[in-house]
Design a protein around this motif. Structure first.
Motif, PDB file in Angstrom:
ATOM      1  N   GLY A  65       0.809  -1.212   0.000  1.00 36.77           N
ATOM      2  CA  GLY A  65       0.000   0.000   0.000  1.00 36.77           C
ATOM      3  C   GLY A  65       0.843   1.262   0.000  1.00 36.77           C
ATOM      4  N   ILE A  66       1.847   1.310   0.857  1.00 40.29           N
ATOM      5  CA  ILE A  66       2.727   2.482   0.912  1.00 40.29           C
ATOM      6  C   ILE A  66       3.482   2.627  -0.406  1.00 40.29           C
ATOM      7  CG2 ILE A  66       4.804   3.425   2.010  1.00 40.29           C
ATOM      8  CD1 ILE A  66       3.710   2.224   4.673  1.00 40.29           C
ATOM      9  N   ALA A  67       4.002   1.524  -0.928  1.00 38.75           N
ATOM     10  CA  ALA A  67       4.760   1.576  -2.179  1.00 38.75           C
ATOM     11  C   ALA A  67       3.902   2.028  -3.357  1.00 38.75           C
ATOM     12  CB  ALA A  67       5.366   0.205  -2.477  1.00 38.75           C
ATOM     13  N   ASN A  68       2.593   1.764  -3.289  1.00 43.49           N
ATOM     14  CA  ASN A  68       1.691   2.122  -4.379  1.00 43.49           C
ATOM     15  C   ASN A  68       0.859   3.370  -4.083  1.00 43.49           C
ATOM     16  OD1 ASN A  68       1.708  -0.016  -6.685  1.00 43.49           O
ATOM     17  ND2 ASN A  68       1.979  -1.151  -4.786  1.00 43.49           N
ATOM     18  N   LYS A  69       1.242   4.095  -3.060  1.00 41.19           N
ATOM     19  CA  LYS A  69       0.588   5.355  -2.684  1.00 41.19           C
ATOM     20  C   LYS A  69      -0.907   5.211  -2.413  1.00 41.19           C
ATOM     21  CE  LYS A  69       3.311   7.361  -6.034  1.00 41.19           C
ATOM     22  NZ  LYS A  69       3.236   7.996  -7.299  1.00 41.19           N
ATOM     23  N   THR A  70      -1.294   4.062  -1.922  1.00 44.43           N
ATOM     24  CA  THR A  70      -2.674   3.830  -1.520  1.00 44.43           C
ATOM     25  C   THR A  70      -2.642   3.386  -0.058  1.00 44.43           C
ATOM     26  OG1 THR A  70      -4.692   2.594  -1.955  1.00 44.43           O
ATOM     27  CG2 THR A  70      -2.659   1.497  -2.538  1.00 44.43           C
ATOM     28  N   TYR A  71      -3.323   4.109   0.788  1.00 39.34           N
ATOM     29  CA  TYR A  71      -3.130   3.924   2.220  1.00 39.34           C
ATOM     30  C   TYR A  71      -4.238   3.144   2.927  1.00 39.34           C
ATOM     31  CZ  TYR A  71       0.588   6.997   0.994  1.00 39.34           C
ATOM     32  OH  TYR A  71       1.687   7.518   0.376  1.00 39.34           O
ATOM     33  N   LEU A  72      -5.263   2.735   2.203  1.00 39.99           N
ATOM     34  CA  LEU A  72      -6.295   1.888   2.806  1.00 39.99           C
ATOM     35  C   LEU A  72      -5.727   0.567   3.341  1.00 39.99           C
ATOM     36  CD1 LEU A  72      -9.389   2.439   0.494  1.00 39.99           C
ATOM     37  CD2 LEU A  72      -9.191   3.012   2.905  1.00 39.99           C
ATOM     38  N   PRO A  73      -4.697  -0.010   2.696  1.00 42.39           N
ATOM     39  CA  PRO A  73      -4.122  -1.232   3.259  1.00 42.39           C
ATOM     40  C   PRO A  73      -3.545  -1.079   4.663  1.00 42.39           C
ATOM     41  CG  PRO A  73      -3.560  -1.084   0.963  1.00 42.39           C
ATOM     42  CD  PRO A  73      -4.201   0.231   1.336  1.00 42.39           C
ATOM     43  N   LEU A  74      -3.290   0.151   5.105  1.00 45.68           N
ATOM     44  CA  LEU A  74      -2.791   0.343   6.471  1.00 45.68           C
ATOM     45  C   LEU A  74      -3.814  -0.099   7.517  1.00 45.68           C
ATOM     46  CD1 LEU A  74      -0.932   3.757   6.134  1.00 45.68           C
ATOM     47  CD2 LEU A  74       0.084   1.496   6.417  1.00 45.68           C
ATOM     48  N   LEU A  75      -5.073  -0.206   7.110  1.00 44.93           N
ATOM     49  CA  LEU A  75      -6.100  -0.693   8.037  1.00 44.93           C
ATOM     50  C   LEU A  75      -5.856  -2.141   8.450  1.00 44.93           C
ATOM     51  CD1 LEU A  75      -9.305   0.889   6.446  1.00 44.93           C
ATOM     52  CD2 LEU A  75      -8.103   1.619   8.516  1.00 44.93           C
ATOM     53  N   VAL A  76      -4.957  -2.817   7.755  1.00 42.73           N
ATOM     54  CA  VAL A  76      -4.609  -4.188   8.112  1.00 42.73           C
ATOM     55  C   VAL A  76      -3.911  -4.238   9.476  1.00 42.73           C
ATOM     56  CG1 VAL A  76      -2.303  -4.439   7.113  1.00 42.73           C
ATOM     57  CG2 VAL A  76      -3.866  -6.347   7.046  1.00 42.73           C
ATOM     58  N   LEU A  77      -3.456  -3.108   9.960  1.00 40.48           N
ATOM     59  CA  LEU A  77      -2.789  -3.051  11.260  1.00 40.48           C
ATOM     60  C   LEU A  77      -3.776  -3.119  12.429  1.00 40.48           C
ATOM     61  CD1 LEU A  77      -0.125  -0.351  10.339  1.00 40.48           C
ATOM     62  CD2 LEU A  77       0.170  -2.834  10.432  1.00 40.48           C
ATOM     63  N   ILE A  98      -7.785  -8.353  14.395  1.00 41.68           N
ATOM     64  CA  ILE A  98      -9.036  -9.047  14.098  1.00 41.68           C
ATOM     65  C   ILE A  98      -9.608  -8.580  12.748  1.00 41.68           C
ATOM     66  CG2 ILE A  98     -11.314  -9.772  14.892  1.00 41.68           C
ATOM     67  CD1 ILE A  98      -9.061 -10.685  16.766  1.00 41.68           C
ATOM     68  N   PHE A  99      -9.776  -7.282  12.575  1.00 37.93           N
ATOM     69  CA  PHE A  99     -10.273  -6.716  11.322  1.00 37.93           C
ATOM     70  C   PHE A  99      -9.379  -7.121  10.154  1.00 37.93           C
ATOM     71  CE2 PHE A  99     -10.292  -3.044   8.330  1.00 37.93           C
ATOM     72  CZ  PHE A  99     -11.614  -3.138   7.917  1.00 37.93           C
ATOM     73  N   ASN A 100      -8.076  -7.244  10.434  1.00 37.06           N
ATOM     74  CA  ASN A 100      -7.111  -7.551   9.377  1.00 37.06           C
ATOM     75  C   ASN A 100      -7.344  -8.908   8.723  1.00 37.06           C
ATOM     76  OD1 ASN A 100      -6.212  -9.200  11.435  1.00 37.06           O
ATOM     77  ND2 ASN A 100      -4.217  -8.229  11.626  1.00 37.06           N
ATOM     78  N   ILE A 101      -7.972  -9.840   9.418  1.00 35.60           N
ATOM     79  CA  ILE A 101      -8.222 -11.167   8.854  1.00 35.60           C
ATOM     80  C   ILE A 101      -9.104 -11.064   7.611  1.00 35.60           C
ATOM     81  CG2 ILE A 101      -9.292 -13.415   9.302  1.00 35.60           C
ATOM     82  CD1 ILE A 101      -8.466 -12.946  12.293  1.00 35.60           C
ATOM     83  N   VAL A 102     -10.087 -10.197   7.652  1.00 33.89           N
ATOM     84  CA  VAL A 102     -10.972  -9.978   6.504  1.00 33.89           C
ATOM     85  C   VAL A 102     -10.345  -8.983   5.537  1.00 33.89           C
ATOM     86  CG1 VAL A 102     -13.220  -9.077   5.811  1.00 33.89           C
ATOM     87  CG2 VAL A 102     -13.034 -10.489   7.860  1.00 33.89           C
ATOM     88  N   TRP A 103      -9.692  -7.962   6.074  1.00 30.42           N
ATOM     89  CA  TRP A 103      -9.189  -6.857   5.252  1.00 30.42           C
ATOM     90  C   TRP A 103      -8.142  -7.307   4.247  1.00 30.42           C
ATOM     91  CZ3 TRP A 103     -11.456  -2.778   3.834  1.00 30.42           C
ATOM     92  CH2 TRP A 103     -10.766  -1.686   3.318  1.00 30.42           C
ATOM     93  N   ILE A 104      -7.302  -8.298   4.583  1.00 27.74           N
ATOM     94  CA  ILE A 104      -6.281  -8.739   3.630  1.00 27.74           C
ATOM     95  C   ILE A 104      -6.911  -9.267   2.347  1.00 27.74           C
ATOM     96  CG2 ILE A 104      -4.453  -9.154   5.323  1.00 27.74           C
ATOM     97  CD1 ILE A 104      -5.082 -12.166   5.100  1.00 27.74           C
ATOM     98  N   PHE A 105      -8.083  -9.894   2.469  1.00 27.01           N
ATOM     99  CA  PHE A 105      -8.762 -10.404   1.273  1.00 27.01           C
ATOM    100  C   PHE A 105      -9.340  -9.259   0.437  1.00 27.01           C
ATOM    101  CE2 PHE A 105      -8.631 -14.038   4.090  1.00 27.01           C
ATOM    102  CZ  PHE A 105      -8.188 -15.031   3.224  1.00 27.01           C
ATOM    103  N   ILE A 106      -9.820  -8.237   1.102  1.00 26.57           N
ATOM    104  CA  ILE A 106     -10.329  -7.055   0.390  1.00 26.57           C
ATOM    105  C   ILE A 106      -9.178  -6.362  -0.336  1.00 26.57           C
ATOM    106  CG2 ILE A 106     -11.384  -4.776   0.678  1.00 26.57           C
ATOM    107  CD1 ILE A 106     -12.975  -6.069   3.051  1.00 26.57           C
ATOM    108  N   ILE A 107      -8.030  -6.263   0.317  1.00 22.31           N
ATOM    109  CA  ILE A 107      -6.853  -5.653  -0.309  1.00 22.31           C
ATOM    110  C   ILE A 107      -6.436  -6.453  -1.542  1.00 22.31           C
ATOM    111  CG2 ILE A 107      -4.411  -5.062  -0.009  1.00 22.31           C
ATOM    112  CD1 ILE A 107      -5.062  -4.741   3.008  1.00 22.31           C
ATOM    113  N   GLY A 108      -6.398  -7.772  -1.415  1.00 23.22           N
ATOM    114  CA  GLY A 108      -6.030  -8.617  -2.552  1.00 23.22           C
ATOM    115  C   GLY A 108      -6.976  -8.437  -3.730  1.00 23.22           C
ATOM    116  N   PHE A 109      -8.256  -8.267  -3.433  1.00 21.96           N
ATOM    117  CA  PHE A 109      -9.272  -8.142  -4.485  1.00 21.96           C
ATOM    118  C   PHE A 109      -9.333  -6.736  -5.084  1.00 21.96           C
ATOM    119  CE2 PHE A 109     -13.687  -7.550  -5.921  1.00 21.96           C
ATOM    120  CZ  PHE A 109     -13.703  -8.524  -6.916  1.00 21.96           C
ATOM    121  N   LYS A 110      -9.234  -5.703  -4.253  1.00 23.03           N
ATOM    122  CA  LYS A 110      -9.387  -4.315  -4.718  1.00 23.03           C
ATOM    123  C   LYS A 110      -8.061  -3.588  -4.942  1.00 23.03           C
ATOM    124  CE  LYS A 110     -12.932  -2.346  -4.819  1.00 23.03           C
ATOM    125  NZ  LYS A 110     -13.767  -2.078  -5.972  1.00 23.03           N
TER     126      LYS A 110
END
Length: 118
Positions: free
Chosen positions: A28-40, A43-55
């Motif tokens: 996310g940082i390397a691609n200038k998109t910061y929504l992936p930081l929500l993976v930090l 618990i929420f990160n378990i679902v969020w990694i799949f959203i990041i992979g898809f979007k």
């Protein structure tokens, strides 16, 4: 498809991104998109990694200054290869770990049965 910032996301860009999935916040940082930081968020990160992979590809396209789809795909191909290799190594490591634990348990069970004298 028109997005919030006016960048059209080409159909060829959409799809799963292994680099975004495996390297989420770094990607996310390397691609200038910061929504992936929500993976930090635990618990929420378990679902969020799949959203990041898809979007992820769509987010990276919108935030990047790519001159064409081929350039974008070339950049993301490196991330995808690294992500796939990481995923395979992670699965292999997990399997080896469980086989190792199973072997130790079997060895302990075997040694405790052999210590009994008949």
């Amino acid at each position: 498809m028109m997005e919030e910032n006016g960048n059209v996301v080409p159909q060829e860009v959409k799809g799963w991104n292994w680099g975004a999935f495996m390297y989420n916040w770094i990607w996310g940082i390397a691609n200038k998109t910061y929504l992936p930081l929500l993976v930090l968020i635990p618990i929420f990160n378990i679902v969020w990694i799949f959203i990041i992979g898809f979007k992820g590809n769509e987010w990276a396209w919108q935030k990047g200054d790519y001159k064409d789809v081929e350039t974008f795909k070339a950049v993301q191909k490196t991330w995808n290869i690294a992500g796939i290799v990481s995923f395979i190594l992670s699965i292999a490591g997990i399997l080896l770990y469980f086989f190792f634990i199973a072997a130790i348990i079997a060895g302990l069970a075997n040694s405790s049965y052999s210590s009994y004298s008949y």
